[in-house]
Design a protein around this motif. Structure first.
Motif, PDB file in Angstrom:
ATOM      1  N   SER A 277       0.829  -1.206   0.000  1.00  0.00           N
ATOM      2  CA  SER A 277       0.000   0.000   0.000  1.00  0.00           C
ATOM      3  C   SER A 277       0.862   1.254   0.000  1.00  0.00           C
ATOM      4  N   SER A 278       1.912   1.253   0.835  1.00  0.00           N
ATOM      5  CA  SER A 278       2.792   2.422   0.915  1.00  0.00           C
ATOM      6  C   SER A 278       3.504   2.665  -0.404  1.00  0.00           C
ATOM      7  N   LEU A 279       3.935   1.586  -1.059  1.00  0.00           N
ATOM      8  CA  LEU A 279       4.640   1.743  -2.329  1.00  0.00           C
ATOM      9  C   LEU A 279       3.713   2.277  -3.418  1.00  0.00           C
ATOM     10  N   LEU A 280       2.455   1.842  -3.406  1.00  0.00           N
ATOM     11  CA  LEU A 280       1.508   2.331  -4.408  1.00  0.00           C
ATOM     12  C   LEU A 280       1.042   3.753  -4.109  1.00  0.00           C
ATOM     13  N   TYR A 281       1.250   4.229  -2.866  1.00  0.00           N
ATOM     14  CA  TYR A 281       0.900   5.609  -2.564  1.00  0.00           C
ATOM     15  C   TYR A 281       1.893   6.601  -3.165  1.00  0.00           C
TER      16      TYR A 281
END
Length: 432
Positions: A277-281
């Motif tokens: 999730s953090s990487l896609l943010y």
């Protein structure tokens, strides 16, 4: 589970611990509703009402803050800085020899690592608070909101809000440690559980208001099935038997016992979901900061990697979860170290020679059991995105993703601790 809580309240010391935990939860939720100094509460509420289903890049952070982030409260950052700091320290333990040596020193070394985690948490909280307040001051925090979120644009108001939110993170850490020391269960996990559960009723009611009672009933039924499946997988484990040979030390005989190594199907927990999730943010956040200067790459990311309902976004999210599951399991479970420790203390797996064959066997079993765990995490995490497409639900759809994994995992762990303490206080003798 309910019988465990009933029996716990019948035991005086356990009752005091549970009431203490409830008191801390009340204080924690109260802090999540108090706005930070300088916030225009009326304008924030109006903007939240107009952008309720468009939280965008802040979905995960807002989930872990129980909705406090977008309301700019004193506990707006929630527990997220501590989670990030803990993950960073876990990764650095594998990379930095000094931290690895501290981990092997036992309680004293763990205390030192905990101290480093606190310092890193405050540093990350300062950075995150600076970014959030800067976005609020510039008007980019809530998309589509044209009203000012702060009473004043002065530097003094900016600094006061940043320091207040950073201090709020420090208070949250202290409250979590109080629960761990004087309550029941892991304090930080219970606070995360509290914030996730706080958003659960509102998310469910949004489904009912937008889709009606029929879809709401279907969602509840599907949710119960998902919860049962999550409990089943979270409890599932592969037990590898270990036999310890008898050995003579001085005049005493040691060993000869049998035990097992429990390898959970979901060995990585929710960490891969947070990583993915953090990487896609990151691309979504880059688009947000460059929305005034459109270019082909901004249009590409806006089309495929901002909306959670796009198939390319879903496929990328699923692939990242599978990758990070294998990555995290590989750095947290070391077959070489386990095999060496078994050999050192005279342990062996029946039918497997000690040393390198044991290491290879553990690696083989771990790689096979991690695959269903990774697929399970990916499928559970896609449930909110699929619901977003099918019934136009909020991306914080309650039955699925990070929220359901946290609720079930923390609830199971807390109930286990309560039952273990009950067994210590209410054991039966050998004779009846």
């Amino acid at each position: 589970m309910l019988s465990a809580f009933v029996n716990a309240f019948r035991t005086p010391d356990l009752r005091r611990k549970l009431l203490f935990v409830l008191l801390i939860i009340v204080i924690f939720r109260a802090g999540s509703q108090i706005p930070a100094p300088g916030v225009n509460v009326a304008n924030v509420q109006d903007c939240l009402g107009n952008t309720a289903n468009n939280e965008g890049v802040y979905n995960l952070i807002n989930l872990f803050s129980g909705g406090a982030l977008l309301q700019l409260t004193i506990f707006a950052l929630g527990i997220m800085p501590y989670i990030t700091a803990s993950i960073i320290l876990q990764l650095l333990v594998v990379v930095i020899p000094r931290l690895e040596a501290l981990k092997k020193e036992g309680q004293a070394g763990q205390t030192k690592i905990t101290q480093y985690t606190r310092y890193l948490t405050l540093g990350l909280a300062l950075l995150q608070a600076t970014g959030i307040v800067a976005l609020a001051r510039s008007g980019n925090l809530l998309q589509g909101c044209t009203e000012p979120l702060l009473h004043s644009q002065s530097t003094s108001t900016f600094l006061v809000m940043v320091m207040t939110m950073t201090a709020g993170t420090a208070v949250i850490m202290w409250l979590g440690e109080l629960i761990t020391d004087r309550g029941v269960g892991n304090g930080m996990s219970i606070l995360i559980f509290t914030q996730v559960v706080a958003t659960f009723p509102a998310a469910l009611w949004d489904v009912q208001k937008s889709q009606g009672w029929w879809i709401f009933s279907i969602v509840i039924a599907v949710g119960l099935v998902v919860v049962a499946a999550v409990i089943f997988i979270e409890q599932a484990q592969r037990r590898i038997p270990v036999q310890y040979a008898r050995r003579m030390v001085g005049r005493k005989m040691f060993g000869g016992s049998s035990t097992y190594i429990p390898l959970k199907v979901n060995q990585a927990g929710i960490i891969p979901v947070i990583f993915a999730s953090s990487l896609l943010y990151l691309p979504a956040m880059a688009v947000q900061f460059n929305q005034n200067s459109p270019s082909p790459w901004v249009d590409f990311i806006s089309k495929y990697f901002v909306s959670g309902g796009h198939p390319i976004y879903m496929a990328t999210f699923f692939a990242l979860i599978v990758f990070f599951t294998y990555f995290y399991v590989s750095i947290t479970f070391n077959p070489t170290e386990v095999a060496d420790n078994m050999k050192k203390y005279g342990g062996f797996i029946p039918g497997i020679r000690a040393g390198k064959p044991t290491e290879d066997y553990l690696s083989y079993v771990l790689s096979r059991i991690t695959l269903p765990g990774a697929l399970y995490l990916g499928l559970i995490s896609l449930i909110p995105l699929i619901a977003l497409v099918l019934i136009d639900a909020n991306q914080n759809f309650p039955f699925g993703g990070t929220s359901i994994l946290i609720m079930v995992g923390v609830a199971l762990d807390t109930v286990k601790q309560i039952e273990s303490q009950l067994q210590q206080r209410n054991y039966e003798g050998f004779l009846r």
